[in-house]
Design a protein around this motif. Structure first.
Motif, PDB file in Angstrom:
ATOM      1  N   PRO A  96     -10.013  84.835  79.020  1.00 49.73           N
ATOM      2  CA  PRO A  96     -10.723  83.905  79.570  1.00 49.73           C
ATOM      3  C   PRO A  96     -10.210  83.773  81.277  1.00 49.73           C
ATOM      4  O   PRO A  96     -10.841  83.617  82.094  1.00 49.73           O
ATOM      5  N   ALA A  97      -8.694  83.968  81.482  1.00 46.17           N
ATOM      6  CA  ALA A  97      -8.145  83.763  82.698  1.00 46.17           C
ATOM      7  C   ALA A  97      -8.736  84.999  83.394  1.00 46.17           C
ATOM      8  O   ALA A  97      -8.883  84.536  84.576  1.00 46.17           O
ATOM      9  N   TYR A  98      -8.495  86.010  83.092  1.00 46.50           N
ATOM     10  CA  TYR A  98      -8.958  86.933  83.859  1.00 46.50           C
ATOM     11  C   TYR A  98     -10.464  87.163  84.107  1.00 46.50           C
ATOM     12  O   TYR A  98     -10.797  87.559  85.084  1.00 46.50           O
ATOM     13  N   ARG A  99     -11.096  86.507  83.190  1.00 43.76           N
ATOM     14  CA  ARG A  99     -12.671  86.399  83.713  1.00 43.76           C
ATOM     15  C   ARG A  99     -13.002  85.263  84.468  1.00 43.76           C
ATOM     16  O   ARG A  99     -13.850  85.865  85.504  1.00 43.76           O
ATOM     17  N   ILE A 100     -12.144  84.290  84.484  1.00 46.09           N
ATOM     18  CA  ILE A 100     -12.411  83.319  85.578  1.00 46.09           C
ATOM     19  C   ILE A 100     -12.090  84.021  87.134  1.00 46.09           C
ATOM     20  O   ILE A 100     -12.613  83.783  87.944  1.00 46.09           O
ATOM     21  N   THR A 101     -10.981  84.745  87.048  1.00 44.16           N
ATOM     22  CA  THR A 101     -10.564  85.316  88.332  1.00 44.16           C
ATOM     23  C   THR A 101     -11.525  86.353  88.736  1.00 44.16           C
ATOM     24  O   THR A 101     -11.910  86.308  89.869  1.00 44.16           O
ATOM     25  N   ALA A 102     -11.978  87.168  87.753  1.00 45.78           N
ATOM     26  CA  ALA A 102     -12.941  88.063  87.987  1.00 45.78           C
ATOM     27  C   ALA A 102     -14.221  87.459  88.481  1.00 45.78           C
ATOM     28  O   ALA A 102     -14.957  88.132  89.527  1.00 45.78           O
ATOM     29  N   LEU A 103     -14.866  86.291  87.968  1.00 51.75           N
ATOM     30  CA  LEU A 103     -15.976  85.683  88.657  1.00 51.75           C
ATOM     31  C   LEU A 103     -15.703  85.020  90.080  1.00 51.75           C
ATOM     32  O   LEU A 103     -16.335  85.219  90.743  1.00 51.75           O
ATOM     33  N   ILE A 104     -14.433  84.823  90.177  1.00 52.90           N
ATOM     34  CA  ILE A 104     -14.261  84.196  91.666  1.00 52.90           C
ATOM     35  C   ILE A 104     -14.150  85.254  92.739  1.00 52.90           C
ATOM     36  O   ILE A 104     -14.930  85.332  93.674  1.00 52.90           O
ATOM     37  N   VAL A 105     -13.665  86.435  92.131  1.00 51.10           N
ATOM     38  CA  VAL A 105     -13.610  87.703  92.934  1.00 51.10           C
ATOM     39  C   VAL A 105     -15.121  88.151  93.182  1.00 51.10           C
ATOM     40  O   VAL A 105     -15.585  88.585  94.177  1.00 51.10           O
ATOM     41  N   ALA A 106     -15.986  88.134  92.144  1.00 54.47           N
ATOM     42  CA  ALA A 106     -17.269  88.523  92.320  1.00 54.47           C
ATOM     43  C   ALA A 106     -18.150  87.550  93.000  1.00 54.47           C
ATOM     44  O   ALA A 106     -18.838  87.930  93.857  1.00 54.47           O
ATOM     45  N   SER A 107     -17.640  86.189  93.325  1.00 52.59           N
ATOM     46  CA  SER A 107     -18.329  85.458  94.310  1.00 52.59           C
ATOM     47  C   SER A 107     -18.316  85.959  95.670  1.00 52.59           C
ATOM     48  O   SER A 107     -19.329  85.925  96.368  1.00 52.59           O
ATOM     49  N   ALA A 108     -17.164  86.614  95.965  1.00 54.84           N
ATOM     50  CA  ALA A 108     -16.818  87.014  97.457  1.00 54.84           C
ATOM     51  C   ALA A 108     -17.739  88.204  97.515  1.00 54.84           C
ATOM     52  O   ALA A 108     -18.537  88.724  98.628  1.00 54.84           O
ATOM     53  N   LEU A 109     -17.602  89.192  96.433  1.00 56.67           N
ATOM     54  CA  LEU A 109     -18.714  90.324  96.515  1.00 56.67           C
ATOM     55  C   LEU A 109     -20.221  89.898  96.480  1.00 56.67           C
ATOM     56  O   LEU A 109     -20.883  90.758  97.278  1.00 56.67           O
ATOM     57  N   PHE A 110     -20.450  88.976  95.841  1.00 53.44           N
ATOM     58  CA  PHE A 110     -21.896  88.444  95.855  1.00 53.44           C
ATOM     59  C   PHE A 110     -22.320  88.246  97.378  1.00 53.44           C
ATOM     60  O   PHE A 110     -23.347  88.461  97.908  1.00 53.44           O
ATOM     61  N   MET A 111     -21.396  87.404  97.895  1.00 50.00           N
ATOM     62  CA  MET A 111     -21.690  87.198  99.218  1.00 50.00           C
ATOM     63  C   MET A 111     -21.832  88.258 100.449  1.00 50.00           C
ATOM     64  O   MET A 111     -22.693  88.468 101.317  1.00 50.00           O
ATOM     65  N   GLU A 112     -20.774  89.337 100.055  1.00 46.33           N
ATOM     66  CA  GLU A 112     -20.837  90.343 100.859  1.00 46.33           C
ATOM     67  C   GLU A 112     -21.947  91.239 100.683  1.00 46.33           C
ATOM     68  O   GLU A 112     -22.860  91.800 101.644  1.00 46.33           O
TER      69      GLU A 112
END
Length: 483
Positions: free
Chosen positions: A18-34
């Protein structure tokens, strides 16, 4: 609140799922914006060209300028993250990207837009590789494929809705809203990062390679500007040759410098790792095509098919939808067939469907175009998921920062090269015909050119060991699978 996490040379960490999935989703939010920004902009280029009073082909410099900034500044991302902490750098990068977006929205001519895009690129240069670095340093090797999928799936929502959002904005609103939408997304990203991402950094302090950054940045910038301006005919052949010479000379100087420096900004010794080297080479060939697609498809739909920006966005989003649909299948496919077989045969399949893009014509049924774009997007996404994972199969954890900086730099260089190559082919086709704007035959030539380049990746992938990356997928050896 997360705390600072200092990683020594021999320290490893295993984040719970769950921890790395939360981190991955936050990183993905930046990728989403880009990714949203990139795909929205590509759809809007023809409309923006009218606002600035320039040719649609000249607008490719707005895409290239951003990718160029990424290529120049990404090499420093690993060192900066290790020195100041991943969370701090990640949040600052988002803030810089937001500032660049605000300036883009204020642009009234092409040169100012390019300047603002370069500032955006500075933020993106830290945002994306540092986010990927956090994942690589906190996830066990057996979960790499799944973690990359978690990172990429939400990020692919950007390309899925980007063409539609871009088409809607330029058809019914002002194109400047393309950049304003990044502001609330950036604020959300900063708040989430400050609460959930650890400030991961290295205990070992390496000296910053200022000379290396100058030489590598000068080389990459000169080469890209030579290809971009020369391909569009925006500069004289003499100027293009001078830029090309500067790029080659400073590149050679960097190689000589890197051999002597204890911690070069781009660690060329990583290319001694077979899986890393082959992923860089084969992935680079494939990414030339990937970089060309967001530039060619919307422009072909609008200039060749006569579609509005909104209509073209509804058509071209299907390719990204196919890419998102693939992510759930990546791990099972790689586990069943292995990285080598998947990359070889999928290179052929992906190239074949990209070649079909060259045959698109206005009288084609939209349903047939949708099917081709859907399968093409699916196969391309599988290819890049495999490349992004196998690249780190032999990289030790204490070299992840250097590997991420190097790999992401080469990735962005090839994406930039894709825009340059496709824009150059379009320009030459238009110039030879004596026309002022490209027609369908010109787009076909561009698609076939970049597709032929991506097909070469299959031959490079054939050099991978048969068991390459098996520990990343949990795949059983061939002799065990037979029993």
């Amino acid at each position: 609140m997360p705390s600072d996490t200092v990683l020594g040379a021999e320290t490893t960490s295993r984040a719970p799922a769950p921890a790395y999935r939360i981190t991955a989703l936050i990183v993905a939010s930046a990728l989403f914006m880009e990714q949203l920004d990139a795909t929205v902009l590509a759809t809007a280029l023809p409309t923006m060209s009218k606002s600035f009073g320039v040719s649609p082909l000249d607008m490719s410099v707005a895409l290239t300028g951003y990718l160029l900034s990424l290529a120049v500044f990404i090499p420093a991302s690993g060192w900066i993250a290790d020195r100041f902490g991943a969370r701090n750098v990640f949040g600052a990068a988002i803030a810089i990207f937001m500032a660049g977006s605000l300036l883009c929205a204020q642009a009234h001519n092409l040169p100012f837009l390019v300047f603002a895009r370069v500032l955006q690129g500075l933020g993106g240069a830290m945002m994306v590789p540092v986010g990927r670095l956090v994942i690589l340093k906190s996830v066990p090797r057996a979960d790499f494929v799944s973690a990359m999928a978690w990172v990429m799936v939400p990020a692919l929502i950007g390309p899925v809705i980007g063409p539609m959002v871009g088409g809607f904005i330029v058809t019914y609103l002002d194109w400047r809203w393309i950049f304003y939408v990044n502001l609330p997304l950036g604020v959300i990203g900063i708040l989430l990062a400050s609460h959930y991402i650890d400030n991961v950094r290295e205990e070992i302090r390496r000296p910053f390679d200022v000379i290396g950054l100058f030489l590598s940045g000068t080389s990459l910038a000169s080469l890209l500007f030579a290809f971009e301006t020369g391909g569009r005919g925006a500069a004289s052949p003499r100027t293009a040759l001078v830029l090309l010479a500067v790029g080659v000379v400073t590149g050679a100087l960097y190689i000589a410098h890197a051999r002597r420096h204890a911690a070069p900004i781009l660690d060329l010794t990583l290319m001694r790792l077979k899986t890393f080297r082959l992923s860089v080479l084969a992935g680079g060939l494939a990414r030339i095509t990937a970089g060309a697609m967001p530039f060619l498809l919307p422009m072909m739909m609008q200039l060749g098919f006569g579609m509005s920006a909104a209509h073209s966005g509804l058509v071209t989003f299907v390719s990204a939808a196919g890419a998102m649909a693939m992510k759930a299948s990546a791990a099972p496919i790689l586990r069943r067939f292995g990285f080598r077989n998947t990359l070889i045969w999928n290179s052929v399949v992906a190239s074949a469907f990209l070649a079909i893009y060259a045959t698109f014509r206005p009288d084609w049924p939209l349903a047939a175009i949708y099917v081709v774009l859907l399968i093409g997007g699916f196969s391309q996404s599988l290819q890049f998921t495999a490349y992004n994972t196998i690249a780190y199969a032999e990289v030790e954890r204490d070299r992840m920062s250097a590997a991420t900086s190097f790999y992401t730099t080469m990735q962005q260089m090839m994406l930039s090269a894709g825009i340059c190559v496709s824009a150059a082919v379009l320009h030459m086709a238009v110039a030879l015909s004596g026309r002022e704007t490209p027609v369908m035959a010109d787009f076909s030539a561009a698609f076939l050119t970049v597709t032929s380049i991506s097909l070469l990746a299959a031959f490079v992938c054939a050099r991978l060991p048969r068991d390459a990356g098996d520990d990343l997928t949990g795949r059983a050896p061939a002799e065990d699978a037979a029993h």
